[in-house]
Design a protein around this motif. Structure first.
Motif, PDB file in Angstrom:
ATOM      1  N   CYS A 311      18.623  18.810 -47.090  1.00  0.00           N
ATOM      2  CA  CYS A 311      17.156  18.801 -47.048  1.00  0.00           C
ATOM      3  C   CYS A 311      16.665  19.993 -46.235  1.00  0.00           C
ATOM      4  CB  CYS A 311      16.648  17.503 -46.412  1.00  0.00           C
ATOM      5  SG  CYS A 311      16.957  16.049 -47.431  1.00  0.00           S
ATOM      6  N   PRO A 312      15.411  20.436 -46.455  1.00  0.00           N
ATOM      7  CA  PRO A 312      14.872  21.531 -45.651  1.00  0.00           C
ATOM      8  C   PRO A 312      14.785  21.133 -44.179  1.00  0.00           C
ATOM      9  CG  PRO A 312      13.496  21.077 -47.579  1.00  0.00           C
ATOM     10  CD  PRO A 312      14.466  19.961 -47.488  1.00  0.00           C
ATOM     11  N   ILE A 313      14.749  22.175 -43.305  1.00  0.00           N
ATOM     12  CA  ILE A 313      14.551  21.889 -41.878  1.00  0.00           C
ATOM     13  C   ILE A 313      13.206  21.183 -41.747  1.00  0.00           C
ATOM     14  CG2 ILE A 313      14.336  22.890 -39.573  1.00  0.00           C
ATOM     15  CD1 ILE A 313      15.921  25.307 -40.635  1.00  0.00           C
ATOM     16  N   PRO A 314      13.151  20.034 -41.060  1.00  0.00           N
ATOM     17  CA  PRO A 314      11.898  19.276 -41.030  1.00  0.00           C
ATOM     18  C   PRO A 314      10.791  19.970 -40.227  1.00  0.00           C
ATOM     19  CG  PRO A 314      13.534  18.270 -39.584  1.00  0.00           C
ATOM     20  CD  PRO A 314      14.248  19.345 -40.336  1.00  0.00           C
ATOM     21  N   ASP A 315       9.561  19.647 -40.587  1.00  0.00           N
ATOM     22  CA  ASP A 315       8.367  20.102 -39.853  1.00  0.00           C
ATOM     23  C   ASP A 315       7.555  18.834 -39.598  1.00  0.00           C
ATOM     24  OD1 ASP A 315       6.140  21.286 -38.799  1.00  0.00           O
ATOM     25  OD2 ASP A 315       5.450  22.164 -40.698  1.00  0.00           O
ATOM     26  N   GLU A 324      13.010  23.232 -35.607  1.00  0.00           N
ATOM     27  CA  GLU A 324      13.977  23.993 -34.829  1.00  0.00           C
ATOM     28  C   GLU A 324      13.311  25.145 -34.068  1.00  0.00           C
ATOM     29  OE1 GLU A 324      17.293  25.224 -37.137  1.00  0.00           O
ATOM     30  OE2 GLU A 324      18.066  23.190 -37.389  1.00  0.00           O
ATOM     31  N   GLU A 325      12.162  25.609 -34.562  1.00  0.00           N
ATOM     32  CA  GLU A 325      11.459  26.713 -33.907  1.00  0.00           C
ATOM     33  C   GLU A 325      10.199  26.224 -33.189  1.00  0.00           C
ATOM     34  OE1 GLU A 325      10.650  29.397 -37.080  1.00  0.00           O
ATOM     35  OE2 GLU A 325      12.760  29.914 -37.403  1.00  0.00           O
ATOM     36  N   ASP A 326       9.834  24.969 -33.394  1.00  0.00           N
ATOM     37  CA  ASP A 326       8.576  24.429 -32.875  1.00  0.00           C
ATOM     38  C   ASP A 326       8.794  23.864 -31.471  1.00  0.00           C
ATOM     39  OD1 ASP A 326       6.107  23.200 -32.501  1.00  0.00           O
ATOM     40  OD2 ASP A 326       5.967  22.630 -34.617  1.00  0.00           O
ATOM     41  N   THR A 330       5.769  17.563 -32.447  1.00  0.00           N
ATOM     42  CA  THR A 330       4.932  16.440 -32.902  1.00  0.00           C
ATOM     43  C   THR A 330       3.443  16.703 -32.727  1.00  0.00           C
ATOM     44  OG1 THR A 330       5.012  15.324 -30.748  1.00  0.00           O
ATOM     45  CG2 THR A 330       6.768  14.815 -32.312  1.00  0.00           C
ATOM     46  N   ILE A 331       3.108  17.960 -32.281  1.00  0.00           N
ATOM     47  CA  ILE A 331       1.694  18.331 -32.142  1.00  0.00           C
ATOM     48  C   ILE A 331       1.456  19.557 -33.021  1.00  0.00           C
ATOM     49  CG2 ILE A 331      -0.147  18.965 -30.559  1.00  0.00           C
ATOM     50  CD1 ILE A 331       1.576  17.865 -28.286  1.00  0.00           C
ATOM     51  N   ALA A 332       0.540  19.465 -33.945  1.00  0.00           N
ATOM     52  CA  ALA A 332       0.280  20.593 -34.827  1.00  0.00           C
ATOM     53  C   ALA A 332      -0.219  21.786 -34.007  1.00  0.00           C
ATOM     54  CB  ALA A 332      -0.745  20.211 -35.881  1.00  0.00           C
ATOM     55  N   GLY A 333       0.389  22.936 -34.251  1.00  0.00           N
ATOM     56  CA  GLY A 333       0.019  24.138 -33.511  1.00  0.00           C
ATOM     57  C   GLY A 333      -0.013  25.359 -34.386  1.00  0.00           C
ATOM     58  N   VAL A 334       0.221  26.495 -33.753  1.00  0.00           N
ATOM     59  CA  VAL A 334       0.190  27.770 -34.481  1.00  0.00           C
ATOM     60  C   VAL A 334       1.487  28.506 -34.237  1.00  0.00           C
ATOM     61  CG1 VAL A 334      -2.318  27.948 -34.402  1.00  0.00           C
ATOM     62  CG2 VAL A 334      -0.970  28.898 -32.525  1.00  0.00           C
ATOM     63  N   PHE A 451       3.729  32.538 -19.409  1.00  0.00           N
ATOM     64  CA  PHE A 451       3.578  31.098 -19.574  1.00  0.00           C
ATOM     65  C   PHE A 451       4.165  30.679 -20.915  1.00  0.00           C
ATOM     66  CE2 PHE A 451       0.303  32.619 -16.775  1.00  0.00           C
ATOM     67  CZ  PHE A 451       0.224  31.679 -15.775  1.00  0.00           C
ATOM     68  N   LYS A 452       5.094  29.694 -20.893  1.00  0.00           N
ATOM     69  CA  LYS A 452       5.719  29.179 -22.122  1.00  0.00           C
ATOM     70  C   LYS A 452       5.382  27.700 -22.255  1.00  0.00           C
ATOM     71  CE  LYS A 452       9.598  32.424 -22.096  1.00  0.00           C
ATOM     72  NZ  LYS A 452      11.058  32.558 -22.078  1.00  0.00           N
ATOM     73  N   VAL A 453       4.605  27.394 -23.284  1.00  0.00           N
ATOM     74  CA  VAL A 453       4.189  26.007 -23.517  1.00  0.00           C
ATOM     75  C   VAL A 453       5.223  25.295 -24.392  1.00  0.00           C
ATOM     76  CG1 VAL A 453       2.376  24.515 -24.428  1.00  0.00           C
ATOM     77  CG2 VAL A 453       1.772  26.693 -23.326  1.00  0.00           C
ATOM     78  N   SER A 454       5.505  24.048 -24.083  1.00  0.00           N
ATOM     79  CA  SER A 454       6.416  23.224 -24.895  1.00  0.00           C
ATOM     80  C   SER A 454       5.997  21.767 -24.801  1.00  0.00           C
ATOM     81  CB  SER A 454       7.863  23.381 -24.402  1.00  0.00           C
ATOM     82  OG  SER A 454       7.986  22.906 -23.083  1.00  0.00           O
ATOM     83  N   GLN A 455       6.681  20.959 -25.549  1.00  0.00           N
ATOM     84  CA  GLN A 455       6.357  19.518 -25.548  1.00  0.00           C
ATOM     85  C   GLN A 455       7.423  18.749 -24.798  1.00  0.00           C
ATOM     86  OE1 GLN A 455       5.926  17.890 -29.434  1.00  0.00           O
ATOM     87  NE2 GLN A 455       4.985  16.020 -28.741  1.00  0.00           N
TER      88      GLN A 455
END
Length: 455
Positions: A311-315, A324-326, A330-334, A451-455
């Motif tokens: 299956c494709p890498i999930p989003d 994998e890059e997000d 679980t929060i829609a971003g840019v 500044f590096k934002v993450s969840q």
């Protein structure tokens, strides 16, 4: 009594004649019994079975004995007829209103048994039994009761014999009488009394034996078969592969398997391409062409990667940045903020400090206030603050200064209500320049906080 005995003798003679005649009709080369006979003796465990039993009457079993002779006449290979003549002491015990009687009945018993030879060590037997009263006695009171007992009885008997082919064998059989044996007995006039019992003992054969079949002569040996080294039914002189089993269609060679996949070409739908039996010799299909075959592909019609079973890498949040890059899966971003929501009116370059120190400038406070608003809006986010310096001064001092500047930014955010557990800080000193430290402009760029934002 005499008439009945003569009648019984006639029946036995007729059975014997029939058995001998049947034996003569059988072929002599079969496995069979010859005519045999001998002595037998054993124990009787008998009872007088009462129906319509009067009130207060109870019955009990008694032990006694039996002995006599037997003779057997084979009928074919597995059946024989065996009449016997026995002295058989039977009877039973009664108790009524405290009065006990022990009824001993002496019979001349003539069972006519049909025996089925079930195996080398076991026979079944069944047949009628004719009993002729000889004497009757109440042993409890030493009284003759013959006048009250019917003079003959008819019964059926069935049982088995162990080791019937040996000289000495063991037998046991049950006897079930059908005639009422009491003709008139005070106190039992309404009852019906019948003989029953079990007899077990030994038989000793004095003549006759089991005859073994004479085996037929062996057939002549067959003519020698033509040499067939690989046993495939094709003689070596016609076999193109004499040492390898094959089929006539290919001249004695095996059906070919061109692609070597273990499925011969006649059954292989892809004879030039190795495959598997499930797909008739063709490879397991890969419908979406992603390199993961359909049997292992959880998304067989959508190209994906092996890590996610085809299956494709999930989003997860559907923001166009795969998990994998997000950094905020679980929060829609840019994409520009690595999948996290964009920070409005915030520029990391605006976070400035007084020269040579870790005190935020007014512009730095303003910039960080926008970051605080952002983190309150998205309480699931965390931020990593990394401080850097140019190469002015000693590296040790620069390292401490970069750590202090990162910590100063954290302190500002916590004062704005952001939990300290959502903020991590690092100081990297002058070790990671992003511009040339030999110029004033380059040094300015290197004195920075990221500044590096993450969840």
């Amino acid at each position: 009594m005499k008439k009945k005995f003569l009648f019984l003798t006639g029946v036995v003679c007729m059975c014997a004649f029939s058995a001998l005649h049947a034996q003569d009709m059988t072929t002599t080369n079969k496995d069979h019994y010859s005519v045999y006979g001998g002595l037998l003796g054993g124990a009787n465990y008998s009872n007088l079975r009462v129906t319509d039993k009067p009130a207060g009457l109870s019955t009990d079993w008694r032990w006694d004995w039996a002995a006599g002779i037997f003779v057997g006449f084979p009928i074919g290979k597995t059946i024989s007829l065996e009449p016997q003549a026995l002295f058989s002491r039977m009877g039973g015990k009664f108790t009524q209103t405290g009065i006990k009687t022990d009824n001993q009945l002496d019979y001349l018993s003539v069972p006519v048994l049909v025996k089925l030879h079930a195996g080398k060590y076991f026979d079944f037997m069944v047949g009628p039994q004719f009993d002729f009263l000889m004497s009757a006695k109440d042993k409890e009171h030493d009284k003759d009761i013959k006048d009250n007992i019917k003079k003959n009885d008819f019964a059926l008997t069935a049982g088995f014999e162990l080791f019937p082919r040996h000289v000495v064998s063991f037998y046991a059989r049950y006897i079930h009488g059908f005639d009422k044996v009491y003709e008139d007995n005070s106190g039992l006039s309404t009852a019906k009394v019948y003989n029953q019992g079990v007899q077990a003992g030994l038989k000793v054969r004095l003549f006759g034996k089991h005859a073994k079949a004479t085996p037929p002569p062996p057939p002549p040996p067959p003519p020698p078969a033509p040499l067939d080294s690989d046993n495939d039914g094709i003689p070596d002189n016609e076999d193109k592969c004499p040492n390898q089993a094959g089929v006539a269609k290919y001249g004695g060679c095996p059906i070919p398997d061109s692609d070597g996949d273990g499925i011969n070409d006649e059954e292989d739908k892809c004879p030039q391409q190795a495959g598997v039996a499930k797909y008739n010799g063709c490879p397991i299909p890969d419908t979406d062409g992603d390199g993961v075959n359909d049997e292992e592909d959880k998304c067989p019609t959508i190209a994906g990667v092996a890590k996610y079973n085809g299956c494709p890498i999930p989003d997860t949040d559907g923001d166009g940045v795969n998990d994998e890059e997000d950094k905020c899966p679980t929060i829609a971003g840019v994409k520009e903020n690595n999948g996290c929501p964009a920070i409005e009116k915030f520029s990391a370059s605006a976070v400035q400090f007084v020269t040579g120190g870790a005190t935020l400038t007014k512009g730095g406070n303003t910039a960080l206030s926008q970051l605080a608003l952002y983190m309150k809006k998205y309480p699931e986010t965390k931020v990593e603050i990394n401080g850097y310096t140019d190469n002015t001064g000693k590296p040790e001092a620069n390292q401490k200064l970069s750590e202090k500047r990162a910590m100063a930014a954290k302190t500002y955010l916590t004062k704005k209500g952001i939990g300290a557990d959502r903020i991590t800080t690092n100081g990297y000193g002058d070790g990671s320049p992003i511009a040339d430290n030999s110029t004033k402009e380059g040094k300015a760029k290197n004195r920075r906080v990221e500044f590096k934002v993450s969840q």
